[in-house]
Design an enzyme around this catalytic site. Structure first.
Site, PDB file in Angstrom:
ATOM      1  CG  ASP A  74      -1.135  -5.363   0.631  1.00 41.64           C
ATOM      2  OD1 ASP A  74      -0.206  -4.527   0.851  1.00 41.64           O
ATOM      3  OD2 ASP A  74      -1.996  -5.155  -0.004  1.00 41.64           O
ATOM      4  CB  THR A 111      -1.147  -2.998  -3.534  1.00 44.84           C
ATOM      5  OG1 THR A 111      -0.609  -2.605  -2.322  1.00 44.84           O
ATOM      6  CG2 THR A 111      -1.777  -4.342  -3.293  1.00 44.84           C
ATOM      7  CG  ASP A 230      -0.512  -1.842   2.762  1.00 42.72           C
ATOM      8  OD1 ASP A 230       0.535  -1.618   2.111  1.00 42.72           O
ATOM      9  OD2 ASP A 230      -1.742  -1.512   2.000  1.00 42.72           O
ATOM     10  CG  HIS A 234      -0.658   2.885   3.537  1.00 37.63           C
ATOM     11  ND1 HIS A 234      -0.243   3.578   2.781  1.00 37.63           N
ATOM     12  CD2 HIS A 234      -1.063   1.474   2.978  1.00 37.63           C
ATOM     13  CE1 HIS A 234       0.084   2.699   1.697  1.00 37.63           C
ATOM     14  NE2 HIS A 234      -0.475   1.606   2.024  1.00 37.63           N
ATOM     15  CG  ASP A 277       1.838  -6.008  -1.638  1.00 37.97           C
ATOM     16  OD1 ASP A 277       2.246  -6.007  -0.585  1.00 37.97           O
ATOM     17  OD2 ASP A 277       0.797  -5.373  -1.881  1.00 37.97           O
ATOM     18  CG  HIS A 278       4.277  -2.989  -0.910  1.00 38.85           C
ATOM     19  ND1 HIS A 278       4.122  -2.532   0.093  1.00 38.85           N
ATOM     20  CD2 HIS A 278       3.141  -3.115  -1.781  1.00 38.85           C
ATOM     21  CE1 HIS A 278       2.548  -2.451   0.222  1.00 38.85           C
ATOM     22  NE2 HIS A 278       2.110  -2.782  -0.808  1.00 38.85           N
ATOM     23  CG  HIS A 391       3.623   0.638  -0.299  1.00 39.74           C
ATOM     24  ND1 HIS A 391       2.849   0.425  -1.456  1.00 39.74           N
ATOM     25  CD2 HIS A 391       2.320   0.734   0.612  1.00 39.74           C
ATOM     26  CE1 HIS A 391       1.636   0.176  -1.479  1.00 39.74           C
ATOM     27  NE2 HIS A 391       1.300   0.417  -0.208  1.00 39.74           N
TER      28      HIS A 391
HETATM   29 ZN   LIG Z   1       0.204  -3.741  -1.042  1.00 39.44          ZN
END
Ligand SMILES: [Zn+2]
Length: 455
Positions: A74, A111, A230, A234, A277-278, A391
């Site tokens: 992630d 996500t 991820d 963040h 995912d990003h 994101h």
């Molecule tokens: Zn994600």
């Protein structure tokens, strides 16, 4: 068809990729090898070892049919793989096919919409998970990431496609995997309930255990999900040393997975797809836009706003014209009265750039704001001045890209392919698995442009 290379597993007399010194040694050994061949039938001399090893032409695979292991890291922004040595990820890159400039997520680059696009081949407007949380305007019901009611989850995810055609599938965490739908019952053996506290190593070992099952029970498709990097992204943004550490750790986790497949003799047989995912971009409170600042032009009450940032989505009451709200908001944002106003542009969803594919669902609120990279929208001015990462922005930003690396019998070694959107992956996987896929937004010709034809 097997991958030609392998660094260690198969004792070839003269590996095509061997260093010249070894080749030289092989030339000297050829006569001896021939003698041994005559004397001992199918016994070859390995230059990798002083001992004789029996060389059986590639042993029959433990697998009776193709298998795909889909691994998501992630928030693994494209480029993280260069932050620190990542020998395991780089091994997959060297021995497989890579999107050279990354994988393009769907909009919004969040996500749940993205993970579900990867396994259905559908844009969020068509698979129904239009954001990580939203309200159904007809029923008033709220969707959150913990909701497994099939009414929210449209389309046909890969585990359903696989099981409906008579094969086993496993989902070790993945958004949507716990939704009981069609032929997919989320069996406890192959579909653990999401629990973020399960150590990554335990997840890897459980997935490896699926390949120890009797041949006809081994799942053809396995998903495996990790929350990192991820979570760190963040908290501290993409350029912090904590990310470097998280990336190094995830590389070790991938190393454990590879080692487990090798130990079972199936690393060359299983198709491993490693992706995210990003991406992630730094965002700071200094880059904020406050909806209250628009008040001299138009008041946007909190009750109209379904989500703020990075996806601003607004559903005004039915007696308020959405077109008028959009016009007034854009007037305010370009007036110079709103701090950072030029970094937000508001659209009626049907007027969004068509490349975003973000209008064809009644669940998508009528007004959508596109934020410049790294900016935030809030309702009310605060004195907060924190920095972190985010994101969810326009998927045309390079920072939102993630990785796509695939290694397996149908992926060419060392090949680089152009970036593509993750809705193509569903068709890619159904093609590898020789299954009939459900209708989706991916292109039918994409798999042929990427895969080596199967034998
Ligand atoms: Zn994600």
């Amino acid at each position: 068809m097997a991958l030609e290379e392998d660094d260690s597993a198969v004792p070839l007399v003269c590996p095509a990729t061997a260093p010249s010194k070894r080749k030289y040694k092989s030339v000297l050994l050829i006569p001896l090898a021939l003698l041994l061949l005559l004397a001992a039938g199918a016994v070859f001399l390995s230059t990798d070892s002083p001992t004789l090893r029996t060389y059986a032409a590639r042993r029959p695979s433990k697998l009776s049919r193709p298998a795909v292991l889909l691994v998501s890291l992630d928030g693994f922004r494209f480029g993280y793989q260069f932050k620190t040595p990542t020998p395991n990820i780089h091994r997959l890159i060297a021995q497989g096919t890579e999107a050279e400039e990354g994988l393009i997520p769907v909009f919004p680059t969040a996500t749940f919409p993205n993970h579900y696009s990867i396994v259905t081949g559908l844009y969020p407007a068509y698979h129904g998970i239009i954001y990580n949380y939203f309200t159904d305007p007809v029923s008033g019901d709220q969707f959150t990431v913990a909701n497994h009611d099939p009414k929210w989850w449209l389309g046909e995810p890969l585990w359903e496609t696989v099981t409906s055609q008579g094969h086993n599938a496993a989902a070790y965490f993945w958004p949507g995997s716990e939704v009981v739908k069609g032929s997919w019952t989320c069996p406890p053996k192959f579909c653990p309930k999401y629990n973020e506290s399960v150590p990554f190593e335990e997840r890897v070992d459980t997935v490896l255990g699926y390949f120890d099952l009797p041949k006809d029970e081994i799942p053809s498709f396995v998903s495996l999900y990790f929350e990192d990097p991820d979570s760190q992204g963040h908290e501290v943004g993409p350029d912090d040393p904590q990310i470097t550490e998280a990336v190094a750790r995830m590389d070790r986790v991938i190393g454990r997975l590879i080692a487990g497949l090798e130990k079972r003799g199936i690393f060359d047989d299983v198709t491993m797809i490693l992706l995210g995912d990003h991406g992630m971009v730094s965002n700071c409170d200094a880059k904020q836009i406050f909806l209250d600042d628009l008040a001299p032009h138009i008041q946007i009450p909190e009750s109209w706003v379904q989500s703020y940032s990075p996806l601003l989505s607004i559903r005004p009451p039915e007696d308020v014209s959405s077109s008028e709200v959009v016009a007034k908001m854009n007037e305010a944002l370009s007036s110079g009265d709103v701090n950072n106003g030029k970094y937000l542009k508001v659209f009626l969803k049907e007027d969004l750039p068509s490349r975003l594919h973000y209008s064809a669902s009644y669940r998508i609120p009528p007004i959508i704001g596109l934020l410049a990279e790294g900016y935030k929208v809030s309702q009310t001015r605060t004195n907060s001045c924190e920095c972190g990462g985010a994101h969810g922005y326009d998927n045309s930003y390079f920072s939102m890209r993630t990785i796509f690396i695939a290694r397996g019998p149908q992926f060419e070694k060392g090949r680089k392919i152009p970036s593509f959107e993750n809705v193509q992956i569903y068709n890619l996987i159904t093609t590898i698995l020789k299954l009939k896929g459900a209708p989706n937004n991916g292109s039918a010709s994409f798999p042929n442009s990427v895969l080596i034809p199967s034998s």
